[in-house]
Write an enzyme that holds these catalytic residues in place. Structure first.
Site, short mmCIF file in Angstrom:
data_model
loop_
_atom_site.label_atom_id
_atom_site.label_comp_id
_atom_site.label_asym_id
_atom_site.label_seq_id
_atom_site.Cartn_x
_atom_site.Cartn_y
_atom_site.Cartn_z
CB SER A 153 82.46 5.45 10.15
OG SER A 153 83.61 6.32 10.13
CB CYS A 154 83.83 9.90 8.02
SG CYS A 154 84.54 9.24 9.04
CG PHE A 155 85.23 10.79 2.65
CD1 PHE A 155 85.13 11.83 3.44
CD2 PHE A 155 85.90 10.20 1.36
CE1 PHE A 155 86.52 11.92 3.40
CE2 PHE A 155 87.21 10.63 1.75
CZ PHE A 155 87.76 11.49 2.08
CE LYS B 147 78.85 10.74 9.92
NZ LYS B 147 78.69 11.40 11.19
CG ASP B 148 80.45 13.78 7.34
OD1 ASP B 148 80.22 13.51 7.94
OD2 ASP B 148 82.47 14.02 7.26
#
Ligand code: UGA
Length: 420
Positions: free
Chosen positions: A264-266, A268-269
């Site tokens: 959910s992080c890499f 999107k970020d």
């Protein structure tokens, strides 16, 4: 100093933060709009799977409660930590509508309060606290940030599956703030933590989070590209990564080559940072390639599969691992997704197993077959997409195995590894 803390959002960041702060002795109220989640938390049952969370919630039952009543929770606490999601829009930029509503609620309550500290833990792009959040809070409350209420930007560096350990034993704590009172409160909040506490401005704190995630994603795509060449040259990329890792300037962490990064992080970020850079007229060309390498990487497994089975049509292909990594039920941007799409395109019969993530995967792919590990292993070939520990225990003898996550024990099969 025991504090009364409210937390908006009970995703893995909010709930882990709440449980860990309760463990540190604070009184925590977790707020969520989802009544079912609230009920579960109040029973001491985490609505998400995260190692150690169950025990921590049960142990600290007296110190952590959940509610849907944001207003009372904020009013009755000294500090509110925002852990609401900042998902991507279609163009990669981030959607701030959830956090906007959260800050509007806080702004209304600030009107009635003498002093309150607002902590932004959600991942927000550089400039968001200063140019978006503070103006909302000031406009609605009619008060001044840093004078009438405190505000801090305190990014999280929690890995899913290791979030509790990462929270309680962090490498560093970053606090972006501009007034002394908030700085002191935040230092007190983290006084029992044995790590450097770095005070910065808001925008620097925000950028530290994005640059850290982008750098880690870059390390993985880098080793995957090197790994693809190693594969062609008959080199084991893990030997290369181990050799590189002894250099302290490089470090061995995040140099495990394989099917690529998800979660959910890499994804999107990295995409949000690329979009933000574009707004400033700058192009993040390295990161653009980091994403491209990652998009292509899982499909390398299909190339290897075709070396063993040239015509895939009608063949049964087993998938071991649907979660984006082990120890989570999260399938967001899992590398299993593009692989399954490709296998369906190739008209294969997909049989899948994951210890925790099958229910989530079913929502995306209701039509593929979900089976036990034995049935999956009984396919024409098996692809390994997640490095769950239990995959080490299976009997791979005689099976065609294409490994995207380096399960040593699978080498007993008719085995091929993605970068080794
Ligand atoms: C990541 C960061 O590691 C956290 O520090 C950060 O706080 C978090 O994002 C966030 O922004 O909230 P997470 O997404 O939970 O944490 O997962 P990681 O453990 O970082 O793994 C991400 C992906 O990279 C996984 O798909 C994993 O399989 C892959 N990976 C990781 C590799 O392919 N190779 C490696 O060497 C390491």
């Amino acid at each position: 100093m025991v504090m009364k803390i409210s937390i908006l959002g009970t995703g893995y960041v909010g709930l882990v933060t709440g449980a860990c702060l309760a463990e540190q002795g604070h009184n925590v109220v977790c707020v969520d709009i989802d009544q079912k989640k609230v009920e579960l938390i109040n029973k001491g049952v985490p609505p998400i799977y995260e190692i150690g969370l169950n025990e921590l919630l049960k142990k600290n039952k007296e110190k952590i409660i959940a509610t849907t009543d944001a207003k009372s929770a904020i009013k009755d606490s000294e500090m509110t930590i925002i852990c609401l999601g900042t998902p991507s829009k279609k163009d990669g930029s981030i959607n701030l509508s959830f956090i906007k509503r959260g800050f509007e609620k806080i702004g209304n309550i600030l009107k009635q309060k003498k002093w309150h500290v607002v902590v932004v833990k959600s991942t927000v792009l550089p400039g968001t606290t200063k140019d978006f959040i503070i103006p909302i809070l000031e406009k609605i409350s009619g008060k001044k940030a840093g004078i009438d209420f405190g505000i801090a930007m305190n990014p999280e560096f929690l890995r899913e599956g290791k979030a509790i350990k990462d929270f309680l034993k962090p490498d560093r704590i970053i606090i972006g703030t501009y007034d002394d009172k908030t700085k002191k409160t935040m230092q007190k909040l983290y006084q029992d933590f044995n790590c450097p506490i770095i005070i910065t401005g808001f925008t620097e704190a925000e950028m530290i989070k994005y640059a850290s995630n982008a750098f880690l994603a870059t390390k993985i795509s880098f080793i995957n590209e090197i790994g693809n060449v190693c594969k062609k040259l008959g080199i084991d990329t893990y030997d290369v990564a181990n050799g590189m890792g002894y250099d302290k300037r490089i470090s061995r962490a995040f140099l495990n080559s394989g099917a690529g990064w998800g979660g959910s992080c890499f994804p999107k970020d990295v995409k949000a940072l690329i979009a933000k850079a574009k707004e400033t007229g700058e192009k993040l060309s390295i990161l653009e390639e980091v994403v491209r390498v990652n998009d292509l990487q899982p499909l390398k497994l299909i190339e290897l599969l075709k070396k063993n089975i040239s015509n895939l049509e009608g063949k049964e292909i087993g998938i071991l691992g649907l979660a984006f990594k082990k120890d989570t039920d999260d399938i967001r941007e899992s590398r299993a997704i593009p692989v399954v799409i490709k296998l369906i395109e190739e008209k294969t019969l997909v049989k899948a197993y994951d210890p925790k993530a099958m229910d989530n995967f079913k929502k995306l792919f209701p039509k593929i077959k979900y089976c036990n590990p034995k049935d999956v292993l009984n396919s024409d070939a098996v692809l390994i997409l997640t490095n769950w520990d239990e995959f080490k225990k299976y009997n791979y003898t005689g099976k065609i195995v294409i490994d995207g996550r380096r399960i040593e024990e699978a080498k007993k099969g008719i085995y091929d590894g993605i970068c080794w």
